[in-house]
Design a protein around this motif. Structure first.
Motif, PDB file in Angstrom:
ATOM      1  N   ILE A  74       0.841  -1.211   0.000  1.00  0.00           N
ATOM      2  CA  ILE A  74       0.000   0.000   0.000  1.00  0.00           C
ATOM      3  C   ILE A  74       0.874   1.257   0.000  1.00  0.00           C
ATOM      4  CG2 ILE A  74      -1.636   1.316   1.381  1.00  0.00           C
ATOM      5  CD1 ILE A  74      -2.840  -1.356   2.280  1.00  0.00           C
ATOM      6  N   ALA A  75       1.952   1.235   0.809  1.00  0.00           N
ATOM      7  CA  ALA A  75       2.838   2.398   0.854  1.00  0.00           C
ATOM      8  C   ALA A  75       3.517   2.613  -0.493  1.00  0.00           C
ATOM      9  CB  ALA A  75       3.869   2.207   1.957  1.00  0.00           C
ATOM     10  N   ARG A  76       3.901   1.529  -1.135  1.00  0.00           N
ATOM     11  CA  ARG A  76       4.538   1.677  -2.447  1.00  0.00           C
ATOM     12  C   ARG A  76       3.562   2.269  -3.461  1.00  0.00           C
ATOM     13  NH1 ARG A  76       5.882  -3.167  -6.526  1.00  0.00           N
ATOM     14  NH2 ARG A  76       3.619  -3.160  -6.350  1.00  0.00           N
ATOM     15  N   LEU A  77       2.306   1.831  -3.458  1.00  0.00           N
ATOM     16  CA  LEU A  77       1.313   2.365  -4.380  1.00  0.00           C
ATOM     17  C   LEU A  77       1.047   3.848  -4.106  1.00  0.00           C
ATOM     18  CD1 LEU A  77      -1.265  -0.575  -4.615  1.00  0.00           C
ATOM     19  CD2 LEU A  77       0.400   0.157  -6.337  1.00  0.00           C
ATOM     20  N   LYS A  78       1.072   4.205  -2.828  1.00  0.00           N
ATOM     21  CA  LYS A  78       0.869   5.625  -2.498  1.00  0.00           C
ATOM     22  C   LYS A  78       2.008   6.478  -3.047  1.00  0.00           C
ATOM     23  CE  LYS A  78      -0.628   8.458   1.376  1.00  0.00           C
ATOM     24  NZ  LYS A  78      -0.929   8.494   2.822  1.00  0.00           N
ATOM     25  N   LEU A  79       3.236   5.945  -2.944  1.00  0.00           N
ATOM     26  CA  LEU A  79       4.392   6.649  -3.478  1.00  0.00           C
ATOM     27  C   LEU A  79       4.335   6.710  -5.002  1.00  0.00           C
ATOM     28  CD1 LEU A  79       7.012   7.999  -2.525  1.00  0.00           C
ATOM     29  CD2 LEU A  79       8.145   5.785  -2.780  1.00  0.00           C
ATOM     30  N   MET A  80       3.905   5.603  -5.634  1.00  0.00           N
ATOM     31  CA  MET A  80       3.821   5.570  -7.089  1.00  0.00           C
ATOM     32  C   MET A  80       2.735   6.507  -7.607  1.00  0.00           C
ATOM     33  SD  MET A  80       6.238   3.642  -7.982  1.00  0.00           S
ATOM     34  CE  MET A  80       5.839   3.829  -9.683  1.00  0.00           C
ATOM     35  N   ALA A  81       1.665   6.671  -6.846  1.00  0.00           N
ATOM     36  CA  ALA A  81       0.601   7.593  -7.259  1.00  0.00           C
ATOM     37  C   ALA A  81       1.140   9.005  -7.345  1.00  0.00           C
ATOM     38  CB  ALA A  81      -0.576   7.514  -6.284  1.00  0.00           C
ATOM     39  N   GLY A  82       2.002   9.367  -6.361  1.00  0.00           N
ATOM     40  CA  GLY A  82       2.603  10.691  -6.407  1.00  0.00           C
ATOM     41  C   GLY A  82       3.559  10.844  -7.563  1.00  0.00           C
ATOM     42  N   LEU A  83       4.351   9.786  -7.863  1.00  0.00           N
ATOM     43  CA  LEU A  83       5.324   9.859  -8.947  1.00  0.00           C
ATOM     44  C   LEU A  83       4.644   9.896 -10.309  1.00  0.00           C
ATOM     45  CD1 LEU A  83       8.010   7.325  -7.646  1.00  0.00           C
ATOM     46  CD2 LEU A  83       8.213   9.821  -7.767  1.00  0.00           C
ATOM     47  N   LEU A  84       3.543   9.134 -10.444  1.00  0.00           N
ATOM     48  CA  LEU A  84       2.872   9.057 -11.744  1.00  0.00           C
ATOM     49  C   LEU A  84       1.868  10.186 -11.942  1.00  0.00           C
ATOM     50  CD1 LEU A  84       2.242   5.189 -11.872  1.00  0.00           C
ATOM     51  CD2 LEU A  84       3.995   6.478 -13.115  1.00  0.00           C
ATOM     52  N   GLY A  85       1.502  10.855 -10.838  1.00  0.00           N
ATOM     53  CA  GLY A  85       0.543  11.938 -10.948  1.00  0.00           C
ATOM     54  C   GLY A  85      -0.868  11.459 -11.177  1.00  0.00           C
ATOM     55  N   CYS A  86      -1.234  10.375 -10.547  1.00  0.00           N
ATOM     56  CA  CYS A  86      -2.587   9.834 -10.680  1.00  0.00           C
ATOM     57  C   CYS A  86      -3.221   9.690  -9.305  1.00  0.00           C
ATOM     58  CB  CYS A  86      -2.581   8.499 -11.410  1.00  0.00           C
ATOM     59  SG  CYS A  86      -1.702   7.200 -10.525  1.00  0.00           S
ATOM     60  N   ASP A  87      -4.526   9.389  -9.316  1.00  0.00           N
ATOM     61  CA  ASP A  87      -5.250   9.233  -8.063  1.00  0.00           C
ATOM     62  C   ASP A  87      -4.850   7.915  -7.385  1.00  0.00           C
ATOM     63  OD1 ASP A  87      -7.496  10.182  -6.269  1.00  0.00           O
ATOM     64  OD2 ASP A  87      -8.192   8.170  -6.828  1.00  0.00           O
ATOM     65  N   PHE A  88      -4.608   8.014  -6.080  1.00  0.00           N
ATOM     66  CA  PHE A  88      -4.170   6.822  -5.334  1.00  0.00           C
ATOM     67  C   PHE A  88      -5.227   5.718  -5.355  1.00  0.00           C
ATOM     68  CE2 PHE A  88      -4.351   4.662  -1.149  1.00  0.00           C
ATOM     69  CZ  PHE A  88      -3.232   3.858  -1.279  1.00  0.00           C
ATOM     70  N   ASP A  89      -6.481   6.076  -5.132  1.00  0.00           N
ATOM     71  CA  ASP A  89      -7.541   5.061  -5.100  1.00  0.00           C
ATOM     72  C   ASP A  89      -7.678   4.353  -6.443  1.00  0.00           C
ATOM     73  OD1 ASP A  89      -8.047   5.656  -2.480  1.00  0.00           O
ATOM     74  OD2 ASP A  89      -9.619   7.124  -2.952  1.00  0.00           O
ATOM     75  N   GLU A  90      -7.599   5.123  -7.525  1.00  0.00           N
ATOM     76  CA  GLU A  90      -7.696   4.499  -8.848  1.00  0.00           C
ATOM     77  C   GLU A  90      -6.527   3.564  -9.101  1.00  0.00           C
ATOM     78  OE1 GLU A  90      -8.391   5.780 -13.523  1.00  0.00           O
ATOM     79  OE2 GLU A  90      -7.860   7.294 -12.022  1.00  0.00           O
ATOM     80  N   LEU A  91      -5.325   3.999  -8.651  1.00  0.00           N
ATOM     81  CA  LEU A  91      -4.150   3.140  -8.831  1.00  0.00           C
ATOM     82  C   LEU A  91      -4.300   1.833  -8.048  1.00  0.00           C
ATOM     83  CD1 LEU A  91      -1.351   2.832 -10.080  1.00  0.00           C
ATOM     84  CD2 LEU A  91      -0.396   3.959  -8.040  1.00  0.00           C
ATOM     85  N   VAL A  92      -4.869   1.938  -6.826  1.00  0.00           N
ATOM     86  CA  VAL A  92      -5.094   0.720  -6.019  1.00  0.00           C
ATOM     87  C   VAL A  92      -6.061  -0.214  -6.723  1.00  0.00           C
ATOM     88  CG1 VAL A  92      -6.064  -0.159  -3.867  1.00  0.00           C
ATOM     89  CG2 VAL A  92      -4.539   1.834  -3.830  1.00  0.00           C
ATOM     90  N   VAL A  93      -7.147   0.357  -7.278  1.00  0.00           N
ATOM     91  CA  VAL A  93      -8.133  -0.479  -7.979  1.00  0.00           C
ATOM     92  C   VAL A  93      -7.503  -1.149  -9.183  1.00  0.00           C
ATOM     93  CG1 VAL A  93     -10.286  -0.438  -9.282  1.00  0.00           C
ATOM     94  CG2 VAL A  93     -10.094   0.865  -7.163  1.00  0.00           C
ATOM     95  N   ARG A  94      -6.756  -0.343  -9.987  1.00  0.00           N
ATOM     96  CA  ARG A  94      -6.137  -0.910 -11.182  1.00  0.00           C
ATOM     97  C   ARG A  94      -5.103  -1.988 -10.793  1.00  0.00           C
ATOM     98  NH1 ARG A  94      -9.613  -0.264 -15.082  1.00  0.00           N
ATOM     99  NH2 ARG A  94     -10.302   1.923 -15.295  1.00  0.00           N
ATOM    100  N   GLU A  95      -4.369  -1.698  -9.750  1.00  0.00           N
ATOM    101  CA  GLU A  95      -3.366  -2.682  -9.300  1.00  0.00           C
ATOM    102  C   GLU A  95      -4.037  -3.979  -8.827  1.00  0.00           C
ATOM    103  OE1 GLU A  95       0.432  -4.183  -8.547  1.00  0.00           O
ATOM    104  OE2 GLU A  95      -0.218  -2.380  -9.649  1.00  0.00           O
TER     105      GLU A  95
END
Length: 512
Positions: free
Chosen positions: A133-154
């Motif tokens: 979860i922490a890695r996805l939160k960091l990746m959301a910031g790096l990619l410039g996308c919404d964290f929740d959407e990234l979690v769903v897609r992941e």
């Protein structure tokens, strides 16, 4: 963490919306800078070329001057909104450096608060889940996308990967199952082929058994019963627990017929075809080529039973020959008649009286008189140099010397009773005697007169003994009782074997 960020692949749906498929290469400062030095040119260049700055925060971070300078320079470059932080230890207030606090943010950046990815273990979540979860939160910031959407897609991608792994596993299982089915089919085919081979072998062996059984009956009809027995045995299994050939019942019937057939080579005596002497005792030579016959008229005859020819006749005594035996090299015959033993030279025909029992050994017996003393049994050893004589319960050991036989020992064993039996060892040193009442067998050393008592109850045989015989070495004694026959080692007094499940008492025995 660096490898996970660099190797991360953005979900396809987000890439379709213009988000970068990868984050690119990460620069990580691993230099040990001097205490008084400024930022190196390499680090400055890396900060200028970097889109984001990731600050790893722990209670040790606020005390680092170099971390604060990196953050300040990154802000001076106008990229303060691209500073990301990840918390690995401690609380945020004690772990974030001062440069990350609101006081260190410029006026145009006051609304921007750094993204903090929390890698610390959380209650209710495992280490792997927290880290993911922490890695996805960091990746959301790096990619410039919404964290929740990234979690769903992941999560969707993970489900697809699990489905793909499951399909691959099913394919592997299906392959293994196919191989297992193939192996099972091959095994069944091999078993079927083996069963067919055994069936064909048994059919061939049954045909052979029928042929051998037919030969058995023909040879038995011709009078060749011994050959018939051998042929019948060849037609039967040799190992009944693990039969190497099928059992053919007519072969067993042929064996029984051949074994019970009349196989006399000659009959000697008043009822026979040859001779008129009333036979009182007879003995075959070990190879069966010669037969000694003791007659009731005191004569000794030597026969060749194979050709039914009498080789010689000698008048030995006036009394019946009660026992007869071959002496040394089969040249001599020993014949017991009355109180004497005679030696017959079967080549020259010379007859010598070599032993005569004295009345003094039997004087204690009220029924003994010089006229009625007779030798009941005699047991010469293989060369005739030692002879054990039994008469009216008295046993004597005679040894051959330069001047003839000498009485070496004499002792009374019993006062003659009906049930007593005797056995002498091959070297004529030991005699064993017992009866069918007491359940004991006595073994006597005729040289030292020492005795040993064998109690059959000690070997699980409470009944009396009816027969006994030594083996060829004289070290073991076979005792036949009413329930079983037991083989005893006379050196250790241990039971070596037990023969049971027979009918009736063991009254006959063999020294083999």
């Amino acid at each position: 963490m660096q490898a996970a960020i660099e190797n991360y692949r953005t979900p396809g749906r987000l890439v379709e919306r213009g988000i970068a498929p990868r984050t690119g290469t990460i620069f990580r400062d691993e230099e040990e800078l001097p205490a008084a030095a400024d930022l190196s040119a390499e680090i400055r260049e890396a900060l200028e070329n970097s889109e984001y700055l990731i600050v790893v925060c722990s209670p040790r971070t606020p005390g680092s001057v170099w971390v604060g300078r990196d953050i300040e320079l990154f802000r001076e470059l106008g990229k303060g909104d691209r500073i990301l932080s990840c918390l690995i230890e401690g609380e945020p207030a004690a772990s974030f450096p001062p440069a990350l606090s609101p006081a260190g943010i410029g006026a145009n950046e006051a609304a921007a608060e750094p993204l903090a990815a929390d890698f610390r273990p959380a209650n209710g979540l495992g280490r792997r889940a927290t880290w993911r979860i922490a890695r996805l939160k960091l990746m959301a910031g790096l990619l410039g996308c919404d964290f929740d959407e990234l979690v769903v897609r992941e999560q969707i991608r993970r489900v697809r990967m699990l489905i793909a792994s499951g399909i691959a596993a099913l394919a592997v299982v299906a392959t293994i199952a196919a191989f297992a089915v193939f192996a099972w089919i091959q095994r069944n085919e091999a078993q079927a082929q083996r069963a067919e081979a055994i069936h064909q072998r048994d059919a061939a062996l049954l045909t052979q058994s029928r042929f051998l059984t037919d030969l058995t009956n023909k040879e038995d009809d011709k009078g060749n019963a011994s050959l018939g027995i051998l042929l019948a045995l060849e037609a039967l299994p040799k190992n009944w627990s693990d039969r190497e050939r099928p059992y053919y019942p007519p072969a067993m019937a042929g064996l029984y017929r051949a074994a019970t057939a009349e196989r006399e080579l000659l009959t000697i005596g008043p009822g026979g075809k040859i001779g008129t002497t009333l036979v009182s005792d007879a003995e075959l030579s070990p190879d069966g080529s010669r037969l000694l016959v003791g007659g009731s008229d005191g004569s000794v005859e030597l026969w060749n039973p194979a050709v039914q020819r009498r080789l010689g006749t000698w008048a030995v005594a006036a009394k019946p020959v009660r026992h007869i035996a071959f002496g040394r090299d089969r040249r001599y015959a020993l014949a017991a008649a009355g109180p004497s033993i005679y030696r017959v030279d079967l080549v020259s025909g010379k007859v010598d009286r070599v032993i005569t029992l004295g009345f003094e050994d039997f004087a204690s017996n009220d029924f003994s008189t010089p006229e009625n003393i007779n030798i009941d049994e005699m047991w010469p050893n293989s060369d005739g140099g030692r002879i054990v004589v039994l008469s009216d319960g008295v046993v004597q050991l005679w040894t051959s010397g330069p001047n003839g036989y000498i009485e070496h020992q004499a002792m009374r064993l019993v006062s003659g009773m009906l049930f007593y039996h005797y056995a002498v060892s091959p070297d004529s040193r030991f005699i064993a005697t017992g009866d069918g009442i007491s359940g004991e067998v006595t073994v006597v050393d005729l040289e030292t007169t020492s005795r040993r008592q064998i109690k059959l109850a000690d070997y699980g045989q409470p009944q009396g003994s009816y027969s006994a015989t030594f083996d060829g070495s004289g070290d073991r004694l076979l005792i036949g009782g009413s329930k079983a026959a037991i083989l005893i080692d006379l050196k250790t007094m241990e039971r070596k074997a037990t023969l049971t499940d027979h009918l009736g008492s063991v009254l006959r025995r063999t020294g083999r």
